[in-house]
Design an enzyme around this catalytic site. Structure first.
Site, PDB file in Angstrom:
ATOM      1  N   GLN A  98       0.765  -1.061  -0.127  1.00 30.18           N
ATOM      2  CA  GLN A  98       0.058   0.192  -0.026  1.00 30.18           C
ATOM      3  C   GLN A  98       0.831   1.285   0.010  1.00 30.18           C
ATOM      4  OE1 GLN A  98      -2.400   1.598   3.386  1.00 30.18           O
ATOM      5  NE2 GLN A  98      -4.255   1.334   1.993  1.00 30.18           N
ATOM      6  N   TYR A 167      -5.630  10.983   4.146  1.00 40.89           N
ATOM      7  CA  TYR A 167      -4.207  10.911   3.705  1.00 40.89           C
ATOM      8  C   TYR A 167      -4.042  12.048   2.335  1.00 40.89           C
ATOM      9  CZ  TYR A 167      -3.272   7.886   7.453  1.00 40.89           C
ATOM     10  OH  TYR A 167      -3.115   7.508   8.771  1.00 40.89           O
ATOM     11  N   ARG A 316      -8.716  -5.445  11.824  1.00 39.89           N
ATOM     12  CA  ARG A 316      -8.444  -5.934  13.163  1.00 39.89           C
ATOM     13  C   ARG A 316      -8.924  -7.452  13.361  1.00 39.89           C
ATOM     14  NH1 ARG A 316     -12.923  -1.444  15.068  1.00 39.89           N
ATOM     15  NH2 ARG A 316     -13.543  -1.859  12.910  1.00 39.89           N
ATOM     16  N   CYS A 344      -5.927  -1.908  19.449  1.00 38.74           N
ATOM     17  CA  CYS A 344      -4.777  -2.515  18.478  1.00 38.74           C
ATOM     18  C   CYS A 344      -3.868  -1.182  18.349  1.00 38.74           C
ATOM     19  CB  CYS A 344      -5.317  -3.090  17.525  1.00 38.74           C
ATOM     20  SG  CYS A 344      -6.850  -2.700  16.637  1.00 38.74           S
ATOM     21  N   CYS A 357      -6.647  -7.628  23.048  1.00 39.08           N
ATOM     22  CA  CYS A 357      -7.808  -8.124  23.706  1.00 39.08           C
ATOM     23  C   CYS A 357      -7.239  -9.653  23.525  1.00 39.08           C
ATOM     24  CB  CYS A 357      -8.971  -7.861  22.856  1.00 39.08           C
ATOM     25  SG  CYS A 357      -9.205  -5.901  22.982  1.00 39.08           S
TER      26      CYS A 357
HETATM   27  C1  LIG Z   1      -4.204  -0.330  13.925  1.00 39.71           C
HETATM   28  C2  LIG Z   1      -4.945  -0.002  12.646  1.00 39.71           C
HETATM   29  C3  LIG Z   1      -3.887   0.445  11.455  1.00 39.71           C
HETATM   30  C4  LIG Z   1      -4.722   0.703  10.268  1.00 39.71           C
HETATM   31  N1  LIG Z   1      -3.830   0.979   9.238  1.00 39.71           N
HETATM   32  C5  LIG Z   1      -4.178   1.243   8.044  1.00 39.71           C
HETATM   33  C6  LIG Z   1      -3.642   1.506   6.934  1.00 39.71           C
HETATM   34  O1  LIG Z   1      -2.260   1.662   7.047  1.00 39.71           O
HETATM   35  N2  LIG Z   1      -4.048   1.671   5.791  1.00 39.71           N
HETATM   36  C7  LIG Z   1      -5.270   1.702   5.550  1.00 39.71           C
HETATM   37  O2  LIG Z   1      -5.791   1.854   4.332  1.00 39.71           O
HETATM   38  N3  LIG Z   1      -6.235   1.471   6.545  1.00 39.71           N
HETATM   39  C8  LIG Z   1      -5.612   1.295   7.590  1.00 39.71           C
HETATM   40  N4  LIG Z   1      -6.559   0.807   8.907  1.00 39.71           N
HETATM   41  C9  LIG Z   1      -7.934   0.767   8.541  1.00 39.71           C
HETATM   42  C10 LIG Z   1      -8.068  -0.668   8.254  1.00 39.71           C
HETATM   43  O3  LIG Z   1      -7.635  -1.162   7.140  1.00 39.71           O
HETATM   44  C11 LIG Z   1      -9.905  -0.732   7.882  1.00 39.71           C
HETATM   45  O4  LIG Z   1     -10.215  -0.220   7.096  1.00 39.71           O
HETATM   46  C12 LIG Z   1     -10.796  -0.545   9.201  1.00 39.71           C
HETATM   47  O5  LIG Z   1     -10.042  -1.022  10.331  1.00 39.71           O
HETATM   48  C13 LIG Z   1     -11.986  -1.194   9.330  1.00 39.71           C
HETATM   49  O6  LIG Z   1     -11.773  -2.704   9.026  1.00 39.71           O
HETATM   50  P1  LIG Z   1     -11.929  -3.785  10.273  1.00 39.71           P
HETATM   51  O7  LIG Z   1     -13.476  -3.553  10.841  1.00 39.71           O
HETATM   52  O8  LIG Z   1     -11.869  -4.998   9.456  1.00 39.71           O
HETATM   53  O9  LIG Z   1     -10.909  -3.464  10.992  1.00 39.71           O
HETATM   54  C14 LIG Z   1      -6.026   0.431   9.992  1.00 39.71           C
HETATM   55  C15 LIG Z   1      -6.696   0.216  11.044  1.00 39.71           C
HETATM   56  C16 LIG Z   1      -6.231  -0.188  12.123  1.00 39.71           C
HETATM   57  C17 LIG Z   1      -7.269  -0.716  13.403  1.00 39.71           C
END
Ligand SMILES: Cc1cc2nc3c(=O)[nH]c(=O)nc-3n(C[C@H](O)[C@H](O)[C@H](O)COP(=O)(O)O)c2cc1C
Length: 374
Positions: A98, A167, A316, A344, A357
């Protein structure tokens, strides 16, 4: 359907599960991946996810969002990045890099003085940003394309442009952060110019067959931000920009409630960007990846069967249980143990992300098996 093979451009994938980009914060001061990062990716690959998208990587030093962000801004990093991709490939996995520039959201610990399409100070920004010059815009377009070339040379199976979460690319798209009166700002078409230029420059570097994906923030969810109507117009243009797939997301990083929603309950408030993916499906033929609160196998199957998305992305849940895909394949688990507590994130500089967790997760699993009393 989760375990049916799928394709993104020329990339064949064994199943429809994607690890959505998750900033691991496991690189050294020069952006070089640490052994900790390598072992995290190997764990994901062994856990059976079809495609791993790396945490965001900075394409230029001015776009480093955190001190431990992985870099892809220099040719010197190619050998270390090649070790990462080899580690994933030898476990049978696939990995996409990415590419990002943090713009106004770079932390003061990583960058002193940030750039944005227009000068901006907002409560969720840790430092005010100055307006980027046209010459810097041209440099950063080249920085994205050089980063894509490095990704290909390092053996990544493709790249994903980070066009979400406030971003730099999403800052250009958004009227919240782009008030420019030159050709890079104004109406949506002009605000999309930076993204279009980045896509074109990347294609010139990597050729027509290399997979190039985008994670797009289809709506900002803040006053004065990009609306869903505008975001969907951008989605409609992505195929003509030469992209191979779109991951539908939204929200601004510093305002986490829309993008990384807390307390998701399986079957109750899952898949929170599904309505946007459903709309996106009507305006693009590209494969769609849906991210955001996917927790149960039933919901993933339903999303795929409905055609709202072709792939489902998890962040997550895979931090919590990297082997969730394998466990679902073997019918050992129907839903993620992630409770979306949002613990996290990194609390202390240098520690890297982790599911804090997990102890609770182990306890709940043992309780389900009857070996621990509640
Ligand atoms: C600790 C953390 C770091 C993340 N870093 C990025 C990232 O580098 N690039 C990105 O596009 N999204 C990032 N996200 C967002 C996740 O990719 C995702 O879009 C968001 O957590 C919702 O998905 P989930 O419910 O499966 O966690 C991050 C999320 C978390 C929790």
């Amino acid at each position: 359907m989760i375990f049916a093979a799928g394709k993104i451009g020329t990339l064949s994938l064994p199943n429809r599960l994607v690890r959505s980009a998750t900033a691991e914060r496991m690189a050294d001061a020069d952006g070089r991946p640490t052994p900790q990062l390598l072992s995290l990716y190997q764990g994901l690959a062994s856990g059976g996810v079809g495609l791993i998208i790396t945490g965001h990587m900075y394409v230029h030093p001015s776009g480093k969002a955190s001190p431990e962000m992985t870099g892809i801004h220099s040719d010197e990093l190619i050998p270390a990045l090649a070790e990462l991709t080899a580690a994933v490939h030898c476990k049978g996995g696939h990995i996409v890099a990415q590419l990002n520039h943090g713009g106004m959201q770079c932390s003061p610990e990583a960058v002193t003085g940030t750039l944005a399409p227009s000068a901006i100070a907002a409560p969720f920004l840790r430092q005010p940003a100055r307006e980027i010059t046209v010459s810097e815009i041209n440099d950063l377009i080249q920085a994205f394309s050089q980063a894509a070339r490095r990704a290909r040379e390092a053996g990544f199976d493709g790249v994903q442009i980070h066009g979400a979460h406030g971003y730099l690319i999403s800052q250009f798209l958004s009227p919240f952060s782009n008030h420019r009166s030159d050709e890079w700002g104004g109406e949506l078409q002009a605000r999309t110019r930076f993204l279009r230029a980045v896509c074109q420059a990347i294609r010139e570097q990597v050729g027509p067959r290399y997979p190039v994906l985008i994670k797009l923030g289809v709506r900002d969810g803040i006053a004065g931000g990009l609306t869903a109507e505008e975001g969907l117009s951008v989605v409609a243009e992505l195929e003509s920009m030469g992209l191979d797939a779109v991951e539908v997301s939204g929200g601004i990083g510093g305002v986490r409630n829309l993008n990384v929603r807390p307390n998701i309950r399986a079957g109750v408030d899952e898949a929170y960007f599904r309505p946007l993916a459903h709309q996106a499906r009507k305006v693009t033929r590209l494969p769609i990846l849906l991210v955001g609160g996917l927790r149960s196998r039933r919901m993933m199957e339903d999303v795929l069967a409905s055609g709202d998305a072709d792939f489902v992305s998890l962040s997550r849940p895979l931090l919590c249980e990297p082997d969730l895909p394998k466990r679902m394949l073997l019918d050992l688990q129907e839903q993620s143990s992630c409770i979306s507590a949002n613990r996290c994130w990194v609390d202390r500089q240098g520690e890297g992300i982790a599911c804090k967790c997990r102890i609770g997760v182990a306890h709940r699993k043992a309780r389900r098996k009857g070996s621990v009393s509640s």
